[in-house]
Design a protein around this motif. Structure first.
Motif, short mmCIF file in Angstrom:
data_model
loop_
_atom_site.label_atom_id
_atom_site.label_comp_id
_atom_site.label_asym_id
_atom_site.label_seq_id
_atom_site.Cartn_x
_atom_site.Cartn_y
_atom_site.Cartn_z
N LEU A 298 -7.64 13.29 24.30
CA LEU A 298 -7.93 12.06 23.57
C LEU A 298 -9.06 12.27 22.57
O LEU A 298 -8.98 11.81 21.42
CB LEU A 298 -8.29 10.94 24.55
CG LEU A 298 -8.66 9.59 23.95
CD1 LEU A 298 -7.51 9.04 23.11
CD2 LEU A 298 -9.05 8.60 25.05
N ALA A 299 -10.11 12.96 22.99
CA ALA A 299 -11.23 13.22 22.08
C ALA A 299 -10.78 14.05 20.88
O ALA A 299 -11.19 13.79 19.74
CB ALA A 299 -12.35 13.93 22.84
N GLN A 300 -9.93 15.02 21.13
CA GLN A 300 -9.43 15.86 20.04
C GLN A 300 -8.59 15.04 19.06
O GLN A 300 -8.75 15.16 17.84
CB GLN A 300 -8.62 17.00 20.62
CG GLN A 300 -8.17 18.03 19.57
CD GLN A 300 -7.43 19.20 20.19
OE1 GLN A 300 -7.13 19.18 21.38
NE2 GLN A 300 -7.15 20.21 19.38
N LEU A 301 -7.72 14.23 19.60
CA LEU A 301 -6.87 13.40 18.74
C LEU A 301 -7.70 12.39 17.95
O LEU A 301 -7.42 12.12 16.78
CB LEU A 301 -5.81 12.68 19.57
CG LEU A 301 -4.71 13.55 20.16
CD1 LEU A 301 -3.80 12.72 21.04
CD2 LEU A 301 -3.92 14.25 19.06
N GLU A 302 -8.72 11.85 18.58
CA GLU A 302 -9.58 10.89 17.87
C GLU A 302 -10.35 11.58 16.75
O GLU A 302 -10.57 10.98 15.69
CB GLU A 302 -10.54 10.23 18.85
CG GLU A 302 -9.86 9.21 19.77
CD GLU A 302 -10.81 8.60 20.77
OE1 GLU A 302 -11.86 9.23 21.06
OE2 GLU A 302 -10.51 7.50 21.28
N ASP A 303 -10.75 12.84 16.96
CA ASP A 303 -11.40 13.60 15.89
C ASP A 303 -10.43 13.83 14.72
O ASP A 303 -10.81 13.69 13.55
CB ASP A 303 -11.89 14.95 16.42
CG ASP A 303 -13.12 14.81 17.32
OD1 ASP A 303 -13.77 13.75 17.25
OD2 ASP A 303 -13.40 15.74 18.09
N VAL A 304 -9.19 14.16 15.06
CA VAL A 304 -8.19 14.37 14.03
C VAL A 304 -7.96 13.07 13.25
O VAL A 304 -7.89 13.07 12.01
CB VAL A 304 -6.87 14.87 14.65
CG1 VAL A 304 -5.75 14.88 13.60
CG2 VAL A 304 -7.05 16.26 15.24
#
Length: 409
Positions: A298-304
């Motif tokens: 989730l954190a990675q997708l939110e960064d993207v």
């Protein structure tokens, strides 16, 4: 023969059907109850039947009246029509009033069209949109005013306007859109797939607020006159938002499950049940591992998503700057550039110098005209002095004469 009674009865039934559909009380095909459409037929008549009053009569007349006024639109016509669907002006025909009055007196029978309610599906426009210039609609059987918050299109647009902070927030997958706005009209009865088909068609064709396809829905920014077509980028953004929403939901569920398993393990320890406690702890560890993985994803997708949002904002800024540069270029072209401005300033300077020269010449002419001969001034002054002196001498002679005459007396 009572136009007011005829219109009041028609309006009462029309409002009742509108409110009943909004409340999810009108039967539809399958187990779903449409909120934006009504399906007519014997099933509807049976659903409205009561022990005290029996089955309602002349529902066909009510539906015909609503269709004539465009307050109800046949579903197929609504979906296939290329032009805007709105309520039209309507007047009650004299024959409708007379025939209704005669039927109330029992002097004529009912027609087959009134007694038999044909099967069909109709969009209820008051549940789709309340237009400001139509004013509030009175729902007689529940005694309150129908406002724009009780129409699906108005409610959706109000929510979009209040909760979106960027253009990317205006892009939805079909699944996310339906999940977010399922209860926009009724907190207990969600909009059905048929309702969403009606709503999307209306927002796209009649309000021109969205563009959409089978998977993606995009609301236009408030600064744009028309929505732009769906692009591959829009579909990707919608999929990314859907995945983020799904992971957010999973994280919340896993967090709740971990807390529940922890409580179960503590309860088992207090009950001196080590097997149950260890089983709950094993499940808790698995849930914690899954939660860690989901949180990281989730954190990675939110960064993207944040990077895409920043890039989209930069594109918008560059687009505005490019348009502004074009405006400045056109304005500079209108004044002829730097050379044109220099020429204008030089021409202005020359014309101002001409004005100064003309003023100088005019002043010189005035000075020449104002020249005075000093000899003439002195001669005139001497004449005035001589006249004044002679006047005083005459006055003195007269006073002397008068004194002599007094002495002689």
């Amino acid at each position: 023969t009572n136009p007011d009674g005829y219109a009041a009865n028609i309006a009462a039934w029309r409002d009742a059907l509108t409110a009943a559909a909004r409340a999810g009380l009108i039967p539809s095909q399958g187990i779903d109850h449409d909120l934006l459409a009504i399906r007519t037929g014997d099933e509807l008549a049976r659903a409205l039947e009561s022990r005290e009053w029996g089955r309602p009569l002349a529902l066909g007349t009510v539906i015909q009246d609503a269709v004539a006024r465009k307050e109800m639109v046949p579903l197929r016509e609504f979906l296939e029509n290329k032009t805007i669907v709105y309520v039209r002006s309507w007047r009650v025909s004299p024959w409708q009033v007379v025939s209704w009055g005669l039927r109330q007196l029992g002097l004529t029978g009912r027609t087959a069209a009134e007694d038999k309610l044909a099967v069909g599906s109709f969009v209820i426009m008051a549940n789709v949109e309340v237009r400001p210039h139509d004013g509030a609609l009175f729902v007689s059987h529940i005694g309150h005013l129908l406002t724009s918050t009780q129409a699906a299109a108005n409610a959706v647009l109000d929510q979009i306007s209040s909760r979106t902070s960027s253009n990317m927030d205006r892009i939805f997958s079909r699944a996310t859109f339906e999940a977010d706005f399922a209860h926009t009209l009724n907190s207990t009865s969600p909009l059905t797939p048929n309702d969403f088909t009606i709503l999307l068609r209306f927002l796209s064709r009649d309000r021109q607020e969205i563009s959409y396809d089978s998977t993606t829905i995009k609301f236009k920014p408030s600064t744009d006159a028309l929505p732009s077509p769906i692009t591959e980028q829009d579909t990707t953004i919608a999929s990314l938002r859907t995945l983020i929403a799904s992971l957010t939901h999973q994280v919340a569920q896993l967090t709740s499950r971990i807390a529940s398993l922890d409580l179960a393990a503590r309860t088992a320890v207090r009950a001196q049940s080590p097997a149950s406690a260890k089983s709950a702890l094993r499940l808790k560890k698995l849930a914690e591992a899954t939660l860690g993985a989901r949180t990281a994803s989730l954190a990675q997708l939110e960064d993207v998503y944040a990077s895409i949002e920043q890039a989209a904002d930069q594109v918008a800024i560059v687009r505005v700057m490019s348009a502004s540069a074009g405006v400045l270029r056109d304005l500079h072209a209108q004044v002829g550039g730097v050379e044109g401005v220099d020429g204008v300033v030089e021409a202005l300077r020359e014309e101002m110098e001409k004005v100064d020269e003309v003023s100088r010449i005019v002043n010189e002419v005035g000075e020449e005209n104002a020249a005075v001969d000093e000899d003439e001034v002195d001669e005139e002054f001497e004449t005035m002095e001589r006249v004044e002196r002679e006047r005083r001498e005459m006055e003195e002679v007269e006073r002397t004469r008068m004194r002599l005459e007094e002495l002689e007396r």
